[in-house]
Design a protein around this motif. Structure first.
Motif, PDB file in Angstrom:
ATOM      1  N   THR A   1      15.203  17.369   5.520  1.00 25.42           N
ATOM      2  CA  THR A   1      15.514  17.622   4.104  1.00 25.42           C
ATOM      3  C   THR A   1      16.026  16.335   3.467  1.00 25.42           C
ATOM      4  O   THR A   1      16.459  15.417   4.154  1.00 25.42           O
ATOM      5  CB  THR A   1      16.604  18.691   3.949  1.00 25.42           C
ATOM      6  N   CYS A   2      16.009  16.294   2.146  1.00 27.91           N
ATOM      7  CA  CYS A   2      16.365  15.021   1.535  1.00 27.91           C
ATOM      8  C   CYS A   2      17.838  14.682   1.744  1.00 27.91           C
ATOM      9  O   CYS A   2      18.193  13.521   1.904  1.00 27.91           O
ATOM     10  CB  CYS A   2      15.938  14.936   0.076  1.00 27.91           C
ATOM     11  N   LYS A   3      18.674  15.681   1.809  1.00 24.16           N
ATOM     12  CA  LYS A   3      20.080  15.370   2.066  1.00 24.16           C
ATOM     13  C   LYS A   3      20.252  14.772   3.467  1.00 24.16           C
ATOM     14  O   LYS A   3      21.010  13.830   3.667  1.00 24.16           O
ATOM     15  CB  LYS A   3      20.927  16.633   1.924  1.00 24.16           C
ATOM     16  N   GLU A   4      19.521  15.348   4.404  1.00 20.61           N
ATOM     17  CA  GLU A   4      19.617  14.837   5.778  1.00 20.61           C
ATOM     18  C   GLU A   4      19.217  13.371   5.835  1.00 20.61           C
ATOM     19  O   GLU A   4      19.837  12.568   6.538  1.00 20.61           O
ATOM     20  CB  GLU A   4      18.719  15.664   6.707  1.00 20.61           C
ATOM     21  N   ILE A   5      18.170  13.020   5.115  1.00 21.74           N
ATOM     22  CA  ILE A   5      17.689  11.642   5.169  1.00 21.74           C
ATOM     23  C   ILE A   5      18.659  10.697   4.447  1.00 21.74           C
ATOM     24  O   ILE A   5      18.992   9.628   4.948  1.00 21.74           O
ATOM     25  CB  ILE A   5      16.276  11.540   4.551  1.00 21.74           C
ATOM     26  N   CYS A   6      19.128  11.138   3.295  1.00 20.53           N
ATOM     27  CA  CYS A   6      20.034  10.284   2.509  1.00 20.53           C
ATOM     28  C   CYS A   6      21.282   9.895   3.282  1.00 20.53           C
ATOM     29  O   CYS A   6      21.785   8.792   3.157  1.00 20.53           O
ATOM     30  CB  CYS A   6      20.496  11.019   1.265  1.00 20.53           C
ATOM     31  N   LEU A   7      21.807  10.833   4.031  1.00 21.72           N
ATOM     32  CA  LEU A   7      23.109  10.595   4.646  1.00 21.72           C
ATOM     33  C   LEU A   7      23.025   9.915   6.012  1.00 21.72           C
ATOM     34  O   LEU A   7      24.034   9.734   6.686  1.00 21.72           O
ATOM     35  CB  LEU A   7      23.879  11.917   4.765  1.00 21.72           C
ATOM     36  N   LEU A   8      21.832   9.512   6.423  1.00 29.57           N
ATOM     37  CA  LEU A   8      21.700   8.811   7.702  1.00 29.57           C
ATOM     38  C   LEU A   8      22.522   7.535   7.675  1.00 29.57           C
ATOM     39  O   LEU A   8      22.528   6.810   6.686  1.00 29.57           O
ATOM     40  CB  LEU A   8      20.234   8.438   7.946  1.00 29.57           C
ATOM     41  N   GLU A   9      23.176   7.251   8.786  1.00 27.14           N
ATOM     42  CA  GLU A   9      23.874   5.978   8.918  1.00 27.14           C
ATOM     43  C   GLU A   9      23.169   5.159   9.976  1.00 27.14           C
ATOM     44  O   GLU A   9      22.335   5.672  10.731  1.00 27.14           O
ATOM     45  CB  GLU A   9      25.338   6.224   9.303  1.00 27.14           C
ATOM     46  N   GLU A  10      23.563   3.896  10.049  1.00 24.04           N
ATOM     47  CA  GLU A  10      22.879   2.996  10.969  1.00 24.04           C
ATOM     48  C   GLU A  10      22.821   3.576  12.379  1.00 24.04           C
ATOM     49  O   GLU A  10      21.797   3.522  13.048  1.00 24.04           O
ATOM     50  CB  GLU A  10      23.587   1.636  10.983  1.00 24.04           C
ATOM     51  N   ALA A  11      23.939   4.162  12.804  1.00 23.17           N
ATOM     52  CA  ALA A  11      24.010   4.681  14.171  1.00 23.17           C
ATOM     53  C   ALA A  11      23.083   5.872  14.393  1.00 23.17           C
ATOM     54  O   ALA A  11      22.777   6.219  15.528  1.00 23.17           O
ATOM     55  CB  ALA A  11      25.444   5.080  14.493  1.00 23.17           C
ATOM     56  N   ASP A  12      22.648   6.485  13.308  1.00 25.94           N
ATOM     57  CA  ASP A  12      21.784   7.662  13.442  1.00 25.94           C
ATOM     58  C   ASP A  12      20.311   7.278  13.520  1.00 25.94           C
ATOM     59  O   ASP A  12      19.451   8.122  13.683  1.00 25.94           O
ATOM     60  CB  ASP A  12      21.963   8.591  12.240  1.00 25.94           C
ATOM     61  N   ILE A  13      20.052   5.975  13.347  1.00 31.58           N
ATOM     62  CA  ILE A  13      18.666   5.524  13.287  1.00 31.58           C
ATOM     63  C   ILE A  13      18.366   4.680  14.523  1.00 31.58           C
ATOM     64  O   ILE A  13      18.956   3.621  14.712  1.00 31.58           O
ATOM     65  CB  ILE A  13      18.438   4.689  12.021  1.00 31.58           C
ATOM     66  N   VAL A  14      17.473   5.182  15.367  1.00 33.34           N
ATOM     67  CA  VAL A  14      17.184   4.488  16.618  1.00 33.34           C
ATOM     68  C   VAL A  14      15.763   3.951  16.568  1.00 33.34           C
ATOM     69  O   VAL A  14      14.802   4.709  16.598  1.00 33.34           O
ATOM     70  CB  VAL A  14      17.327   5.446  17.816  1.00 33.34           C
ATOM     71  N   LEU A  15      15.634   2.627  16.438  1.00 33.08           N
ATOM     72  CA  LEU A  15      14.296   2.053  16.269  1.00 33.08           C
ATOM     73  C   LEU A  15      13.809   1.341  17.524  1.00 33.08           C
ATOM     74  O   LEU A  15      12.610   1.183  17.728  1.00 33.08           O
ATOM     75  CB  LEU A  15      14.279   1.088  15.089  1.00 33.08           C
ATOM     76  N   ASP A  16      14.756   0.901  18.371  1.00 36.23           N
ATOM     77  CA  ASP A  16      14.284   0.299  19.617  1.00 36.23           C
ATOM     78  C   ASP A  16      14.159   1.406  20.653  1.00 36.23           C
ATOM     79  O   ASP A  16      14.461   2.556  20.390  1.00 36.23           O
ATOM     80  CB  ASP A  16      15.247  -0.807  20.080  1.00 36.23           C
ATOM     81  N   GLY A  17      13.693   1.055  21.822  1.00 36.55           N
ATOM     82  CA  GLY A  17      13.506   2.092  22.831  1.00 36.55           C
ATOM     83  C   GLY A  17      12.121   2.694  22.706  1.00 36.55           C
ATOM     84  O   GLY A  17      11.382   2.409  21.768  1.00 36.55           O
ATOM     85  N   ASP A  18      11.812   3.543  23.669  1.00 36.95           N
ATOM     86  CA  ASP A  18      10.460   4.091  23.761  1.00 36.95           C
ATOM     87  C   ASP A  18      10.060   4.928  22.561  1.00 36.95           C
ATOM     88  O   ASP A  18       8.960   4.831  22.052  1.00 36.95           O
ATOM     89  CB  ASP A  18      10.360   4.979  25.018  1.00 36.95           C
ATOM     90  N   ILE A  19      10.983   5.777  22.173  1.00 34.05           N
ATOM     91  CA  ILE A  19      10.639   6.720  21.125  1.00 34.05           C
ATOM     92  C   ILE A  19      11.587   6.560  19.948  1.00 34.05           C
ATOM     93  O   ILE A  19      12.713   7.092  19.974  1.00 34.05           O
ATOM     94  CB  ILE A  19      10.716   8.171  21.662  1.00 34.05           C
ATOM     95  N   PRO A  20      11.174   5.843  18.934  1.00 30.54           N
ATOM     96  CA  PRO A  20      12.041   5.688  17.765  1.00 30.54           C
ATOM     97  C   PRO A  20      12.305   7.072  17.148  1.00 30.54           C
ATOM     98  O   PRO A  20      11.400   7.894  17.076  1.00 30.54           O
ATOM     99  CB  PRO A  20      11.206   4.836  16.804  1.00 30.54           C
ATOM    100  N   HIS A  21      13.542   7.287  16.720  1.00 27.40           N
ATOM    101  CA  HIS A  21      13.843   8.605  16.156  1.00 27.40           C
ATOM    102  C   HIS A  21      15.066   8.534  15.255  1.00 27.40           C
ATOM    103  O   HIS A  21      15.775   7.524  15.222  1.00 27.40           O
ATOM    104  CB  HIS A  21      14.070   9.616  17.271  1.00 27.40           C
ATOM    105  N   ILE A  22      15.296   9.579  14.537  1.00 26.85           N
ATOM    106  CA  ILE A  22      16.539   9.688  13.757  1.00 26.85           C
ATOM    107  C   ILE A  22      17.345  10.862  14.283  1.00 26.85           C
ATOM    108  O   ILE A  22      16.787  11.831  14.807  1.00 26.85           O
ATOM    109  CB  ILE A  22      16.271   9.873  12.251  1.00 26.85           C
TER     110      ILE A  22
END
Length: 428
Positions: free
Chosen positions: A281-302
């Motif tokens: 949902t848009c609220k979920e995406i807006c409130l993401l913080e750096e720690a919630d965003i995992v771009l390295d590693g095998d499977i990037p995810h939020i």
DNA sequence: AATCCTGCAACTAGTAATCC
DNA sequence: GGATTACTAGTTGCAGGATT
């Protein structure tokens, strides 16, 4: 009038109001020796008592009277109860109603009016709706303790709105004296509004619900003998259909094209893409913080989880989840590895929703939430199990063991999403 | 199993603030 | 000074859990 050097406000109480006010005349010191000042000070008093005696402030007056007898009751050590004697009631009930009052009265030689009223039960209990609302808020303090201002407003406004809507229909309504008939008359009025198209049945039901909640709580605590007139009062709502249908693939293409040419800000565009490919949902995406965003590693995810911005996520448990980033969601997220500062704040989700919907309005009349429905449908159509769909969307799965394990692995989720999106390309 | 009740969040319209 | 963007208040939808 002047008494000695000091001026007083003085006013005779009409006989109709003597019992309520408990006196025959009003005498209030204006605390001044100057005529001019006395005139100025008396103006609001004149106005106040004019209104009281004319009757359009009767509820205020009644409250004063109620306070007065309650204080008097305490002074003479009885618990106040309005006199409830009826012609059709059993004799012994009526006697039981009167006997203790006579006993209390007998103990005294001469009593001031307020005390007499207290014993006689002369003043009916009253509770204006506005006070019921205040009381309800007081009794539900726990509900707003750790809410932001905006959230707090959003919680209480509808209650205030429900009360003021009701009061527009029933001016000066008294919470203790309205009955089921009144509740049903109001319901009838709401149905009129639904027929006229000014509100939906759902909205009307929510208005009723809020009135019901207020009285339920306040009665439970303060007036346990009273029945809630709104109990069970509701309006049949057969709206049924899905109001936020999924996007079709044609619409998705059009939105993609739009995003490439639009001059909207990049954060907004990225959020739209992430919504499109994750179903978050848009609220979920807006409130993401750096720690919630995992771009390295095998499977990037939020990760959708509580953080500094987000004290809790809707419905707690199931909504907390990790969503793999596939397709364009991954590119979009790489652009903003630390999230979206522009929208990471109170209300950010609403702003995104408004802005994104306005943008997309050029090519569709559907809205952000339709991304979510699309993902759900794609997953279903690609043969994913319901529990997989729920894991990605953050729904609880009915009857599924919420007690066991951590659910699907990220890898499984990614496979499911990729399969779903592959199905579109192959035209299924 | 269906329906009701409720909390939370998305959405809308109108308005205010800001940008260019 | 008109267009764009954000805010606010209010309405409506969605989902979970309770109740029937």
């Amino acid at each position: 009038m002047r008494r000695g050097e000091i001026y007083y406000f003085r006013r005779v109480v009409p006989s109709s109001h003597r019992s309520l006010l408990g006196k025959r005349e009003i005498l209030i010191s204006l605390r001044t020796r100057a005529v001019g000042e006395a005139l100025i000070l008396s103006a609001p008093l004149i106005d106040k008592y004019d209104r009281l005696f004319r009757g359009d402030a009767s509820s205020e007056l009644a409250i004063e009277a109620q306070d007065r007898v309650h204080i008097a009751s305490r002074r003479i050590g009885i618990k106040y109860k309005p006199l409830d004697v009826r012609r059709d009631a059993p004799l012994e009930d009526n006697l039981a109603e009167i006997a203790p009052r006579v006993a209390a009265f007998a103990g005294f030689q001469k009593l001031p009016l307020a005390e007499l009223q207290a014993i006689a039960g002369d003043i009916p209990f009253r509770l204006p709706f506005s006070q019921a609302l205040e009381r309800y808020q007081e009794l539900s303090r726990d509900k707003w303790l750790n809410l932001s201002q905006r959230e707090r407003d959003k919680k209480w406004r509808p209650f205030e709105a429900a009360v003021s809507h009701f009061l527009r229909f029933y001016p000066n309504a008294d919470a203790l004296s309205i009955g089921r008939k009144d509740a049903y008359r109001y319901r009838h009025h709401l149905i009129d509004e639904i027929v006229a198209g000014s509100i939906k049945a759902d909205t009307a039901n929510k208005k009723l619900m809020r009135l019901r909640m207020i009285l339920e709580k306040v009665f439970e605590v303060d007036y346990p003998e009273n029945q809630n007139p709104f109990r069970g009062v509701r309006i049949k709502d057969d709206a049924g259909k899905r109001a936020r249908p999924p996007f079709s693939e044609v619409e998705i293409d059009a939105i993609q094209k739009l995003l490439r040419t639009s001059s909207a800000n990049d954060q907004l565009k990225a959020i739209i893409k992430i919504g499109m490919f994750t179903g978050a949902t848009c609220k979920e995406i807006c409130l993401l913080e750096e720690a919630d965003i995992v771009l390295d590693g095998d499977i990037p995810h939020i990760k959708i989880q509580p953080n500094d911005q987000r004290h809790k996520v809707k419905s707690g448990g199931a909504r907390h989840r990790e969503i793999p980033l596939v397709g364009e969601a991954l590119e979009a997220m790489r652009q903003f590895p630390a999230g979206f500062p522009r929208y990471r704040r109170d209300n950010g989700g609403e702003v995104v929703s408004a802005a994104a919907n306005k943008l997309m309005a050029v090519v569709t009349d559907k809205t952000f939430y339709s991304f979510r429905h699309r993902i759900a449908d794609l997953l279903r159509n690609s043969g994913a199990q319901d529990s997989m769909k729920d894991a990605i969307m953050g729904h609880t799965t009915r009857g599924m063991g919420m007690h066991y394990g951590a659910g699907f692995t990220l890898e499984k989720k990614r496979e499911a999403l990729e399969t779903a999106f592959r199905n579109i390309e192959s035209g299924l």
